[in-house]
Design a protein around this motif. Structure first.
Motif, mmCIF file in Angstrom:
data_model
loop_
_atom_site.group_PDB
_atom_site.id
_atom_site.type_symbol
_atom_site.label_atom_id
_atom_site.label_comp_id
_atom_site.label_asym_id
_atom_site.label_seq_id
_atom_site.Cartn_x
_atom_site.Cartn_y
_atom_site.Cartn_z
ATOM 1 N N PHE A 178 138.412 -88.619 84.806
ATOM 2 C CA PHE A 178 139.028 -87.455 84.172
ATOM 3 C C PHE A 178 137.960 -86.439 83.814
ATOM 4 O O PHE A 178 136.816 -86.772 83.521
ATOM 5 C CB PHE A 178 139.827 -87.866 82.921
ATOM 6 C CG PHE A 178 139.071 -88.731 81.953
ATOM 7 C CD1 PHE A 178 138.276 -88.171 80.960
ATOM 8 C CD2 PHE A 178 139.156 -90.123 82.023
ATOM 9 C CE1 PHE A 178 137.577 -88.971 80.064
ATOM 10 C CE2 PHE A 178 138.454 -90.927 81.137
ATOM 11 C CZ PHE A 178 137.663 -90.339 80.148
ATOM 12 N N CYS A 179 138.344 -85.169 83.871
ATOM 13 C CA CYS A 179 137.447 -84.059 83.551
ATOM 14 C C CYS A 179 138.325 -82.893 83.125
ATOM 15 O O CYS A 179 138.981 -82.264 83.955
ATOM 16 C CB CYS A 179 136.602 -83.698 84.764
ATOM 17 S SG CYS A 179 135.466 -82.315 84.526
ATOM 18 N N THR A 180 138.379 -82.624 81.842
ATOM 19 C CA THR A 180 139.321 -81.634 81.321
ATOM 20 C C THR A 180 138.600 -80.479 80.640
ATOM 21 O O THR A 180 137.394 -80.517 80.415
ATOM 22 C CB THR A 180 140.284 -82.292 80.321
ATOM 23 O OG1 THR A 180 139.527 -82.887 79.267
ATOM 24 C CG2 THR A 180 141.122 -83.368 80.992
ATOM 25 N N LEU B 260 141.657 -77.375 84.174
ATOM 26 C CA LEU B 260 140.912 -76.118 84.105
ATOM 27 C C LEU B 260 141.862 -74.946 83.912
ATOM 28 O O LEU B 260 143.038 -75.013 84.295
ATOM 29 C CB LEU B 260 140.074 -75.893 85.366
ATOM 30 C CG LEU B 260 140.802 -75.684 86.692
ATOM 31 C CD1 LEU B 260 139.936 -74.850 87.643
ATOM 32 C CD2 LEU B 260 141.134 -77.018 87.352
ATOM 33 N N HIS B 261 141.334 -73.876 83.308
ATOM 34 C CA HIS B 261 142.106 -72.647 83.170
ATOM 35 C C HIS B 261 142.092 -71.885 84.487
ATOM 36 O O HIS B 261 141.036 -71.716 85.105
ATOM 37 C CB HIS B 261 141.518 -71.759 82.070
ATOM 38 C CG HIS B 261 141.772 -72.264 80.689
ATOM 39 N ND1 HIS B 261 140.805 -72.890 79.941
ATOM 40 C CD2 HIS B 261 142.892 -72.230 79.917
ATOM 41 C CE1 HIS B 261 141.314 -73.222 78.761
ATOM 42 N NE2 HIS B 261 142.566 -72.848 78.733
ATOM 43 N N TYR C 140 150.331 -80.421 86.081
ATOM 44 C CA TYR C 140 150.807 -80.282 84.708
ATOM 45 C C TYR C 140 150.047 -79.148 84.023
ATOM 46 O O TYR C 140 149.258 -78.440 84.657
ATOM 47 C CB TYR C 140 150.625 -81.606 83.954
ATOM 48 C CG TYR C 140 151.479 -82.717 84.517
ATOM 49 C CD1 TYR C 140 152.758 -82.929 84.034
ATOM 50 C CD2 TYR C 140 151.017 -83.521 85.563
ATOM 51 C CE1 TYR C 140 153.567 -83.935 84.571
ATOM 52 C CE2 TYR C 140 151.810 -84.515 86.099
ATOM 53 C CZ TYR C 140 153.087 -84.716 85.592
ATOM 54 O OH TYR C 140 153.886 -85.689 86.123
ATOM 55 N N ASP C 141 150.303 -78.960 82.742
ATOM 56 C CA ASP C 141 149.554 -77.973 81.983
ATOM 57 C C ASP C 141 148.999 -78.631 80.726
ATOM 58 O O ASP C 141 149.099 -79.847 80.550
ATOM 59 C CB ASP C 141 150.406 -76.740 81.650
ATOM 60 C CG ASP C 141 151.686 -77.075 80.885
ATOM 61 O OD1 ASP C 141 151.693 -78.101 80.160
ATOM 62 O OD2 ASP C 141 152.663 -76.325 80.996
ATOM 63 N N PHE C 142 148.409 -77.830 79.849
ATOM 64 C CA PHE C 142 147.726 -78.390 78.688
ATOM 65 C C PHE C 142 148.678 -78.855 77.583
ATOM 66 O O PHE C 142 148.228 -79.269 76.517
ATOM 67 C CB PHE C 142 146.733 -77.374 78.127
ATOM 68 C CG PHE C 142 145.469 -77.241 78.962
ATOM 69 C CD1 PHE C 142 145.320 -77.936 80.143
ATOM 70 C CD2 PHE C 142 144.441 -76.412 78.556
ATOM 71 C CE1 PHE C 142 144.174 -77.812 80.917
ATOM 72 C CE2 PHE C 142 143.292 -76.278 79.321
ATOM 73 C CZ PHE C 142 143.155 -76.982 80.504
ATOM 74 N N ALA D 15 145.912 -75.509 83.932
ATOM 75 C CA ALA D 15 146.307 -76.469 84.955
ATOM 76 C C ALA D 15 145.663 -77.831 84.738
ATOM 77 O O ALA D 15 144.477 -77.935 84.425
ATOM 78 C CB ALA D 15 145.933 -75.946 86.339
ATOM 79 N N VAL D 16 146.466 -78.872 84.931
ATOM 80 C CA VAL D 16 145.985 -80.248 84.951
ATOM 81 C C VAL D 16 146.478 -80.869 86.252
ATOM 82 O O VAL D 16 147.678 -81.054 86.446
ATOM 83 C CB VAL D 16 146.503 -81.059 83.743
ATOM 84 C CG1 VAL D 16 146.018 -82.502 83.835
ATOM 85 C CG2 VAL D 16 146.054 -80.428 82.438
ATOM 86 N N PHE D 17 145.535 -81.167 87.140
ATOM 87 C CA PHE D 17 145.875 -81.744 88.440
ATOM 88 C C PHE D 17 145.624 -83.249 88.418
ATOM 89 O O PHE D 17 144.575 -83.713 87.966
ATOM 90 C CB PHE D 17 145.010 -81.134 89.545
ATOM 91 C CG PHE D 17 145.176 -79.649 89.680
ATOM 92 C CD1 PHE D 17 146.314 -79.089 90.230
ATOM 93 C CD2 PHE D 17 144.176 -78.790 89.236
ATOM 94 C CE1 PHE D 17 146.471 -77.720 90.354
ATOM 95 C CE2 PHE D 17 144.304 -77.424 89.352
ATOM 96 C CZ PHE D 17 145.452 -76.873 89.911
#
Length: 257
Positions: free
Chosen positions: A106-108, A142-143, A231-233, A250-252
């Motif tokens: 994971f890397c957010t 990432l935004h 997904y999103d935050f 965005a969350v992939f």
């Protein structure tokens, strides 16, 4: 003015409120998007390690990688105090090499955007893939910045822990769509329990991605990563998003193929 990357305790405080939602989402994603019994986890660009600690407390085997030795030293101390085991690697996100593959990573929160050109971004995605079991997943957040977005942006918030209160200002000081780069300034005022005041300011560039640019990038690594979910935050596993111009946070969920 000190650099906030040399003060992990403040870095950790800034994002602490997001941790619970992220951890819950990670575990839900493990259940939904992979058949692997997830045990071994990697966080490239782990920073102060708030998520490494939180996932280790859940019983996972954690490895955190970062370019900042102060961050890794802070993480090691936190883990030791909690009697948790982990692996801490000083290294480059674009050229990682581990002895055993991971089940998930994971890397957010925009760490990915520190890679300022496409070659580095692709090298990172392929490096994670090289160290991932087939069927494992990579959760990448990432935004994204739509073409009609206002480049002028300032955010402010407050946080506190252990008797220290901090005020944070995040401001875009330069924005260049042609070069696909924005310059951010993070300013922190920390008031300690003793009344001592510490001020920290850091300026750093981040790569700009529109939704279409992010989609094209992921298509270039589709031989190793399949998009399993978007997904999103808000981190609501039951509310997937579309890859469209309304996608900004965005969350992939990427699955190793």
């Amino acid at each position: 003015m000190a650099n906030w990357y040399d003060h992990p305790q403040y870095f950790d405080m800034v994002f602490r409120d997001e941790t619970e939602a992220e951890v819950e989402f990670f575990e839900q994603a493990f259940e939904r998007f992979t058949d692997i019994d997830v045990k071994r986890l990697l966080e490239p660009g782990c920073g102060s390690g708030r998520l490494v600690v939180a996932m280790a407390e859940k019983g996972y085997d954690l490895t955190g990688l970062d370019l900042s030795q102060p961050m890794l030293s802070y993480l090691r101390t936190r883990m030791r105090r909690r009697k948790l085991d982990g692996t801490y690697v000083l290294g480059d996100m674009t050229a990682m090499q581990f002895d055993q593959p991971f089940d998930a990573a994971f890397c957010t929160f925009n760490t990915f955007r520190h890679m300022l050109d496409e070659a580095s971004a692709i090298a990172h995605l392929r490096s994670v893939a090289d160290n991932m079991r087939v069927g494992g997943i990579y959760i990448l957040g990432l935004h994204l910045i739509p073409m009609d977005a206002d480049p002028e942006c300032t955010e402010r918030w407050k946080a506190s822990a252990g008797g220290t209160k901090i005020s944070v200002t995040l401001r875009v000081t330069d924005f260049d769509r042609k070069r696909r780069q924005e310059m951010l300034r993070v300013s922190i005022k920390a008031v300690k329990r003793t009344g001592q005041i510490e001020r920290i300011r850091s300026d750093f560039p981040l790569r700009i991605y529109t939704p279409k640019q992010a989609q094209r990038l992921l298509e270039k690594v589709s031989d190793v990563w399949q998009i399993s979910g978007i997904y999103d935050f808000d981190y609501d596993i039951d509310e997937p998003r579309e890859f469209d111009n309304d996608l900004t946070d965005a969350v992939f969920v990427l699955r190793r193929v």
